[in-house]
Design an enzyme around this catalytic site. Structure first.
Site, PDB file in Angstrom:
ATOM      1  N   SER A  10     -22.649  21.120  22.065  1.00  0.00           N
ATOM      2  CA  SER A  10     -21.615  20.180  22.426  1.00  0.00           C
ATOM      3  C   SER A  10     -20.872  20.591  23.607  1.00  0.00           C
ATOM      4  O   SER A  10     -20.908  21.564  24.230  1.00  0.00           O
ATOM      5  CB  SER A  10     -21.075  20.572  21.011  1.00  0.00           C
ATOM      6  OG  SER A  10     -19.031  19.955  20.947  1.00  0.00           O
TER       7      SER A  10
ATOM      8  N   LYS B 101     -23.005  25.664  19.814  1.00  0.00           N
ATOM      9  CA  LYS B 101     -23.554  25.372  19.132  1.00  0.00           C
ATOM     10  C   LYS B 101     -25.255  23.953  20.259  1.00  0.00           C
ATOM     11  O   LYS B 101     -24.948  24.068  20.570  1.00  0.00           O
ATOM     12  CB  LYS B 101     -22.727  23.422  18.691  1.00  0.00           C
ATOM     13  CG  LYS B 101     -23.300  22.268  17.575  1.00  0.00           C
ATOM     14  CD  LYS B 101     -22.236  21.110  17.080  1.00  0.00           C
ATOM     15  CE  LYS B 101     -22.324  20.697  16.332  1.00  0.00           C
ATOM     16  NZ  LYS B 101     -23.862  20.110  16.161  1.00  0.00           N
TER      17      LYS B 101
END
Length: 482
Positions: free
Chosen positions: A323, A329
Site C-alpha cells: 500500500s 501492509k
C-alpha cells in the site's frame, strides 16, 4: 532507384494491385509493405518463433523441390542459407507486419517469401528486388500455398513453445509435493462453501494441488500429438494443386528432418486445411491449467488472509509493499498475478474458439488471431507459473498454532463424533457449542457422552483426516439427555 525525402533510397516494385516504392535496403517487398500499411492493429509484430518456423517450412520446401528437380542447386542453396540466417535470428526486423491480419495469413507468407527471396538474391550477388534471380512466389513458395504453410508453421511454433510450459509445471508439481510433505503434520479446518466443514491436514491440501498440476502436465503433453499432423502438400484447399506428386510425398519427411520434430502428413488434407480443432484443443488444455492454478491462487489468498483478522493459516513470502497509504501492509501479489494470467488466457480461449468456429467451407481465414492469442497464452502461462513457483509456493510457511486453534474451536469437529454418538446427539452438541461458545470436548465430557480417552482417540488429527473410524466406539450411543 529513386532518392526521396530524408535521403532514403527506394526501389519500385509492382504486384497485381499496382506499383509501390519500397526502401532499397529492405528485404521485404511490395506485398509485405501493403500489409504493413493495411493492418495497423495491435502494435506488435509476428512472434519470433513463428518467423523461424516459417523459415524452416521454406527451407524444407526448397530441399524437396531440389530433390524432385524443380529447383536448381544454386537457388536451393541460396534459399537454404537465407532461411538458416533467419532461424539464427537475423533479418527479424524485416518482418514488419502485424500478427493480426486479413487474408488467412497470406501477408505473413509473403513476408517470409520476400525476405528469403531478397536475401537469396543478395547471396547470389544480385540486387534486392531483382526477382528474375530468385522469385518470392515462383521459387521460395514453389509447391506451396499460404493455406498449408501458415497452419504448419503455427503448429511447429506451438510445439516449440509448449515444452517451457511443461517444464514450469513440473517445477510447480515438485514444489507442491515438497510442501505437502513439509505440512503433513499440520492439522487445520477444511471448509466447504466457505463454512467450517471437517479437519484436514495442510499437507493433504498441497498434495491435492500437486495432483491437479500432474493432470495438467499429462493433458498438455498429450495434446502435442495432434499438432504433429500437418497439411503440407495440400496447397490451397487440400487437393494438392500445383504440388508435384514427388514433392507431395517428400515435403513432410524433409520438414521433420529440418525441424527435428516427428511430423506426419494428414490423412485427409482437405479436412486438415478446413478445420482448426487441434488449436482449440491446445487452447483448452492451456485454459484448463490456468483455471486450476487460479483456483489454487484463490485458496492461498484465503488461507493467508489477515494476517490477524482473517484465516491466517499460512504465510506467503512478502514480495513488496502492499500500500502507498497503509504502512506495513503486504498483499498476496503473486497469487493475484497468477489469477490475472488465467483471466487473460480464458479470454484468449474464447477468441480462439470463435475464430475456429468462424471458418467457412474449404478454409478458415482467422488463423492469425488464433496464433496471436495462442502464442500469447502459452508464454503467459509459462511465465506466470515460473513466478508462482519461485516467488510464492516455495516460500510458503504454515502457522501451525493458528491452524490448531481454529480446529479446536470449530464446530466442524463434531462430525468426527457423529458415528460414535449418533447424528441427532451430535447435532445437539453442535447447537450447544454454537450458542455458548463452549468447546466440543467440554460438552462431551460434561454430559458423559464420551470418555476423555475416547475423545482423544476420535479427535486425533490423523483419525480425523484419514478414512476409517475406531470400531470399538462405533455407534456406542449414550442415552443421556443434554
Amino acid at each position: 532507384m529513386e532518392n526521396i525525402k530524408n535521403n532514403t533510397l527506394f526501389r519500385e516494385e509492382s504486384d497485381s494491385i499496382g506499383s509501390k516504392k519500397v526502401p532499397v535496403e529492405a528485404y521485404y517487398g511490395v506485398q509485405t509493405l501493403r500489409a504493413a500499411e493495411n493492418f495497423k492493429i495491435t502494435g506488435f509484430r509476428m512472434h519470433k518463433e513463428f518467423i523461424n518456423s516459417l523459415a524452416l517450412v521454406k527451407k524444407a520446401s526448397a530441399i524437396t523441390n531440389r530433390e524432385v528437380e524443380l529447383l536448381n542447386k544454386k537457388i536451393e542453396s541460396a534459399i537454404i542459407q537465407a532461411c538458416d540466417e533467419i532461424v539464427l535470428g537475423n533479418l527479424h526486423d524485416q518482418f514488419i507486419i502485424d500478427p493480426i491480419q486479413g487474408g488467412a495469413g497470406t501477408s505473413a507468407n509473403m513476408n517470409i517469401n520476400e525476405v528469403v527471396a531478397n536475401r537469396a538474391i543478395e547471396i547470389l550477388d544480385g540486387e534486392k528486388g531483382d526477382y528474375s534471380i530468385v522469385h518470392p512466389n515462383d521459387h521460395v513458395n514453389m509447391g506451396q500455398s499460404t493455406n498449408d504453410v501458415i497452419p504448419t508453421a503455427g503448429k511447429i511454433t506451438i510445439l516449440k513453445l509448449l515444452p517451457k510450459v511443461i517444464e514450469q509445471l513440473e517445477n510447480l508439481y515438485e514444489a507442491f509435493l515438497a510442501k505437502s510433505e513439509e505440512f503433513d503434520d499440520v492439522i487445520k479446518m477444511g471448509r466447504t462453501q466457505m463454512q467450517d466443514a471437517i479437519p484436514i491436514r495442510l499437507g493433504q491440501e498441497f498434495k491435492a494441488y500437486s495432483s491437479v498440476v500432474k493432470r495438467d502436465i499429462k493433458r498438455i503433453t498429450n495434446v502435442q500429438e495432434e499438432l504433429k499432423v500437418v497439411n503440407m502438400g495440400g496447397t490451397a484447399i487440400g487437393t494438392g494443386m500445383n504440388a508435384d506428386d514427388k514433392y507431395f510425398e517428400k515435403v513432410v519427411p524433409n520438414l521433420s528432418i529440418v525441424t527435428g520434430i516427428d511430423l506426419v502428413q494428414a490423412e485427409d488434407l482437405i479436412d486438415s486445411t478446413q478445420n482448426l480443432d487441434c488449436f482449440v484443443s491446445v487452447s483448452s488444455a492451456i485454459k484448463t491449467c490456468a483455471v486450476s492454478l487460479s483456483k489454487i491462487a484463490n485458496d492461498l489468498r484465503l488461507m493467508s488472509s489477515g494476517p490477524r483478522t482473517g484465516f491466517g493459516e499460512i504465510n506467503l513470502p512478502p514480495k513488496q509493499n502492499g500500500s502507498s497509504i497503509m504502512p506495513g501492509k503486504v498483499n498476496p501479489v503473486i497469487p493475484e498475478v497468477m489469477s490475472q494470467v488465467a483471466f487473460k488466457i480464458i479470454g484468449n480461449d474464447v477468441a480462439i474458439t470463435m475464430a475456429a468456429e468462424a471458418g467457412q467451407l474449404e478454409l478458415n481465414a482467422f488463423e492469425p488471431l488464433i496464433f496471436f492469442n495462442l502464442f500469447q497464452s502459452i508464454e503467459m502461462l509459462a511465465n506466470g507459473i515460473n513466478t508462482f513457483t519461485e516467488n510464492c509456493i516455495q516460500g510458503i510457511t504454515a502457522n501451525r498454532e493458528r491452524c490448531k486453534e481454529l480446529v479446536e474451536n470449530s464446530i466442524g469437529i463434531v462430525t468426527a463424533i457423529c458415528p460414535h454418538v449418533g447424528y441427532k446427539k451430535a447435532a445437539e452438541v453442535a447447537k450447544i457449542a454454537m450458542n455458548t461458545g463452549e468447546p466440543i470436548r467440554n460438552i462431551l465430557l460434561k454430559n458423559k457422552l464420551m470418555t476423555e480417552a475416547e475423545i482423544n482417540d476420535v479427535l486425533d488429527p490423523i483419525n480425523m483426516t484419514e478414512p476409517g473410524i475406531s470400531a470399538k466406539y462405533l455407534l456406542n450411543y449414550k442415552k443421556i439427555d443434554l
